[in-house]
Design a protein around this motif. Structure first.
Motif, PDB file in Angstrom:
ATOM      1  N   UNK A  33       0.820  -1.207   0.000  1.00 48.78           N
ATOM      2  CA  UNK A  33       0.000   0.000   0.000  1.00 48.78           C
ATOM      3  C   UNK A  33       0.858   1.263   0.000  1.00 48.78           C
ATOM      4  N   UNK A  34       1.887   1.282   0.841  1.00 54.37           N
ATOM      5  CA  UNK A  34       2.752   2.457   0.940  1.00 54.37           C
ATOM      6  C   UNK A  34       3.614   2.637  -0.304  1.00 54.37           C
ATOM      7  N   UNK A  35       4.000   1.528  -0.931  1.00 55.33           N
ATOM      8  CA  UNK A  35       4.869   1.590  -2.108  1.00 55.33           C
ATOM      9  C   UNK A  35       4.123   1.935  -3.381  1.00 55.33           C
ATOM     10  N   UNK A  36       2.817   1.689  -3.398  1.00 56.74           N
ATOM     11  CA  UNK A  36       2.047   1.777  -4.634  1.00 56.74           C
ATOM     12  C   UNK A  36       2.212   3.096  -5.400  1.00 56.74           C
ATOM     13  N   UNK A  37       2.212   4.246  -4.744  1.00 56.89           N
ATOM     14  CA  UNK A  37       2.354   5.496  -5.512  1.00 56.89           C
ATOM     15  C   UNK A  37       3.659   5.595  -6.300  1.00 56.89           C
ATOM     16  N   UNK A  38       4.624   4.769  -5.940  1.00 55.06           N
ATOM     17  CA  UNK A  38       5.954   4.882  -6.557  1.00 55.06           C
ATOM     18  C   UNK A  38       6.259   3.717  -7.497  1.00 55.06           C
ATOM     19  N   UNK A  39       5.347   2.745  -7.598  1.00 53.26           N
ATOM     20  CA  UNK A  39       5.540   1.597  -8.476  1.00 53.26           C
ATOM     21  C   UNK A  39       5.113   1.952  -9.895  1.00 53.26           C
ATOM     22  N   UNK A  40       5.986   1.719 -10.853  1.00 54.06           N
ATOM     23  CA  UNK A  40       5.703   2.045 -12.244  1.00 54.06           C
ATOM     24  C   UNK A  40       5.123   0.833 -12.970  1.00 54.06           C
ATOM     25  N   UNK A  41       4.543   1.074 -14.122  1.00 55.30           N
ATOM     26  CA  UNK A  41       4.113  -0.025 -14.976  1.00 55.30           C
ATOM     27  C   UNK A  41       5.323  -0.881 -15.310  1.00 55.30           C
ATOM     28  N   UNK A  42       5.162  -2.192 -15.192  1.00 55.29           N
ATOM     29  CA  UNK A  42       6.279  -3.109 -15.395  1.00 55.29           C
ATOM     30  C   UNK A  42       6.953  -3.518 -14.105  1.00 55.29           C
ATOM     31  N   UNK A  43       6.497  -2.951 -12.986  1.00 55.29           N
ATOM     32  CA  UNK A  43       7.111  -3.277 -11.691  1.00 55.29           C
ATOM     33  C   UNK A  43       6.750  -4.691 -11.248  1.00 55.29           C
ATOM     34  N   UNK A  44       7.553  -5.200 -10.326  1.00 56.95           N
ATOM     35  CA  UNK A  44       7.353  -6.535  -9.774  1.00 56.95           C
ATOM     36  C   UNK A  44       7.224  -6.454  -8.265  1.00 56.95           C
ATOM     37  N   UNK A  45       6.151  -7.022  -7.726  1.00 59.81           N
ATOM     38  CA  UNK A  45       5.954  -7.131  -6.288  1.00 59.81           C
ATOM     39  C   UNK A  45       6.116  -8.591  -5.896  1.00 59.81           C
ATOM     40  N   UNK A  46       6.945  -8.830  -4.893  1.00 62.98           N
ATOM     41  CA  UNK A  46       7.219 -10.203  -4.443  1.00 62.98           C
ATOM     42  C   UNK A  46       6.885 -10.301  -2.960  1.00 62.98           C
ATOM     43  N   UNK A  47       5.963 -11.202  -2.622  1.00 64.53           N
ATOM     44  CA  UNK A  47       5.626 -11.454  -1.229  1.00 64.53           C
ATOM     45  C   UNK A  47       6.356 -12.715  -0.770  1.00 64.53           C
ATOM     46  N   UNK A  48       6.815 -12.706   0.479  1.00 67.79           N
ATOM     47  CA  UNK A  48       7.620 -13.813   1.001  1.00 67.79           C
ATOM     48  C   UNK A  48       6.748 -14.840   1.701  1.00 67.79           C
ATOM     49  N   UNK A  49       6.454 -15.921   0.995  1.00 63.31           N
ATOM     50  CA  UNK A  49       5.634 -16.987   1.542  1.00 63.31           C
ATOM     51  C   UNK A  49       6.463 -18.083   2.181  1.00 63.31           C
ATOM     52  N   UNK A  50       5.798 -19.163   2.535  1.00 63.86           N
ATOM     53  CA  UNK A  50       6.466 -20.301   3.174  1.00 63.86           C
ATOM     54  C   UNK A  50       5.657 -21.563   2.940  1.00 63.86           C
ATOM     55  N   UNK A  51       6.358 -22.697   2.798  1.00 63.45           N
ATOM     56  CA  UNK A  51       5.639 -23.957   2.654  1.00 63.45           C
ATOM     57  C   UNK A  51       4.923 -24.331   3.949  1.00 63.45           C
ATOM     58  N   UNK A  52       5.239 -23.657   5.047  1.00 62.70           N
ATOM     59  CA  UNK A  52       4.536 -23.912   6.309  1.00 62.70           C
ATOM     60  C   UNK A  52       3.047 -23.632   6.165  1.00 62.70           C
ATOM     61  N   UNK A  53       2.665 -22.865   5.160  1.00 62.59           N
ATOM     62  CA  UNK A  53       1.253 -22.578   4.921  1.00 62.59           C
ATOM     63  C   UNK A  53       0.453 -23.843   4.656  1.00 62.59           C
ATOM     64  N   UNK A  63      -3.224  -5.459 -11.975  1.00 63.70           N
ATOM     65  CA  UNK A  63      -3.043  -5.769 -13.395  1.00 63.70           C
ATOM     66  C   UNK A  63      -3.259  -4.546 -14.290  1.00 63.70           C
ATOM     67  N   UNK A  64      -4.321  -3.744 -14.072  1.00 64.75           N
ATOM     68  CA  UNK A  64      -4.505  -2.573 -14.951  1.00 64.75           C
ATOM     69  C   UNK A  64      -3.352  -1.578 -14.889  1.00 64.75           C
ATOM     70  N   UNK A  65      -2.576  -1.607 -13.808  1.00 65.89           N
ATOM     71  CA  UNK A  65      -1.430  -0.707 -13.679  1.00 65.89           C
ATOM     72  C   UNK A  65      -0.157  -1.301 -14.283  1.00 65.89           C
ATOM     73  N   UNK A  66      -0.245  -2.556 -14.755  1.00 63.35           N
ATOM     74  CA  UNK A  66       0.932  -3.202 -15.326  1.00 63.35           C
ATOM     75  C   UNK A  66       1.915  -3.686 -14.286  1.00 63.35           C
ATOM     76  N   UNK A  67       1.428  -3.941 -13.079  1.00 61.63           N
ATOM     77  CA  UNK A  67       2.297  -4.379 -11.979  1.00 61.63           C
ATOM     78  C   UNK A  67       2.066  -5.860 -11.717  1.00 61.63           C
ATOM     79  N   UNK A  68       3.140  -6.633 -11.742  1.00 61.43           N
ATOM     80  CA  UNK A  68       3.060  -8.068 -11.468  1.00 61.43           C
ATOM     81  C   UNK A  68       3.170  -8.325  -9.966  1.00 61.43           C
ATOM     82  N   UNK A  69       2.440  -9.336  -9.475  1.00 70.07           N
ATOM     83  CA  UNK A  69       2.503  -9.728  -8.068  1.00 70.07           C
ATOM     84  C   UNK A  69       2.670 -11.238  -7.995  1.00 70.07           C
ATOM     85  N   UNK A  70       3.700 -11.681  -7.293  1.00 74.06           N
ATOM     86  CA  UNK A  70       3.962 -13.106  -7.142  1.00 74.06           C
ATOM     87  C   UNK A  70       4.382 -13.410  -5.710  1.00 74.06           C
ATOM     88  N   UNK A  71       4.292 -14.680  -5.355  1.00 74.88           N
ATOM     89  CA  UNK A  71       4.703 -15.132  -4.026  1.00 74.88           C
ATOM     90  C   UNK A  71       5.891 -16.068  -4.155  1.00 74.88           C
TER      91      UNK A  71
END
Length: 257
Positions: free
Chosen positions: A119-139, A168-176
């Motif tokens: 949320x805090x980073x969103x104003x500064x993320x450009x189209x083509x940006x990549x967001x990576x969340x740190x998951x775990x197999x413990x899930x 997606x409409x902003x061109x920002x990828x999100x993966x875990x």
């Protein structure tokens, strides 16, 4: 260099997988900002990484500090191309005995903290940006006594998919990035001594088909793929780095003898 001319922001960049990512991303040409609420480890990490790294103090459970942190990052670098949300903790939460304080702390840092970070980073993320969340197999592994940690990491998977749709409409990828057991200090939060931590890790290694834990550097290599343009069509995905634990558990030494 795979991250040349890219700006990377990493929460939890002062230790463990986050620090390994910062080191690798720098080597791949990125400008890097690391974020932590611990001034001591933050300064230590900056000394290791070099003067060009921007170290910013912020608490992922306090959105106002994150907003200030990303304003500082923007002032230094102008924007953010890669956001790695790596801040997290582990704690024992047995059904009988887990305190409300511990439950709320794990969920606040691991789950809500990741949401506040994006949320805090969103104003500064450009189209083509990549967001990576740190998951775990413990899930998904069902370890007793780790229900809240597992819930926090399972929640990240669902969050990532929803955020992927929203961004997606902003061109920002999100993966875990879903890590298996990894050689980091997070184990110390589950036991009382280093010796006990080593015993736990030795025991866990027997349940991993490749027979050993990940190193933080190995997980960072997978994060690099998600951060780079090499993964330009990888979106709303989970990249698992666990030595085969999830996909082929019966190949582990504990089963093979």
């Amino acid at each position: 260099m795979r991250l040349e001319n890219k700006v990377v922001a990493i929460t939890g960049g002062d230790s463990g997988i986050g620090l390994a990512c910062a080191r690798l991303f720098l080597a791949e040409g990125a400008d890097v900002a690391i974020i932590s609420n611990n001034p001591k480890t933050l300064e230590s990490a900056k000394l290791q990484l070099g003067a060009n790294v921007l170290a910013v103090k912020a608490d992922v459970t306090a959105p106002e500090t994150l907003r200030t942190a990303f304003e500082e990052i923007s002032q230094r670098f102008g924007h953010v191309d890669v956001l790695f949300s790596g801040a997290g903790i582990a704690a024992n939460t047995p059904l009988e005995g887990a305190s409300a304080e511990t439950v709320e702390r794990v969920l606040s840092i691991n789950l809500a903290g990741s949401f506040y970070t994006v949320q805090a980073a969103l104003p500064y993320l450009r189209s083509g940006s990549s967001v990576i969340l740190m998951g775990s197999i413990m899930a998904t592994q069902g370890y007793a006594g780790l229900a809240i940690y597992a819930a926090s990491k399972a929640g990240l998977g669902g969050m990532a998919r929803s955020l992927a749709t929203e961004l997606t409409p902003r061109g920002i990828r999100v993966n875990t990035l879903v890590a298996g057991a990894t050689q980091t200090a997070i184990w110390n939060g589950l036991v009382e001594t280093e010796a006990q931590a080593q015993q736990v890790k030795d025991s866990v290694a027997k349940t991993i088909p490749l027979g050993r834990l990940n190193t933080a550097d190995e997980v960072a290599q997978a994060a690099l793929f998600l951060a780079s343009d090499q993964s330009s069509t990888v979106h709303a995905a989970e990249l698992v780095v666990d030595g085969g634990t999830s996909g082929a558990p019966h190949g582990a030494p504990v089963y093979l003898g």
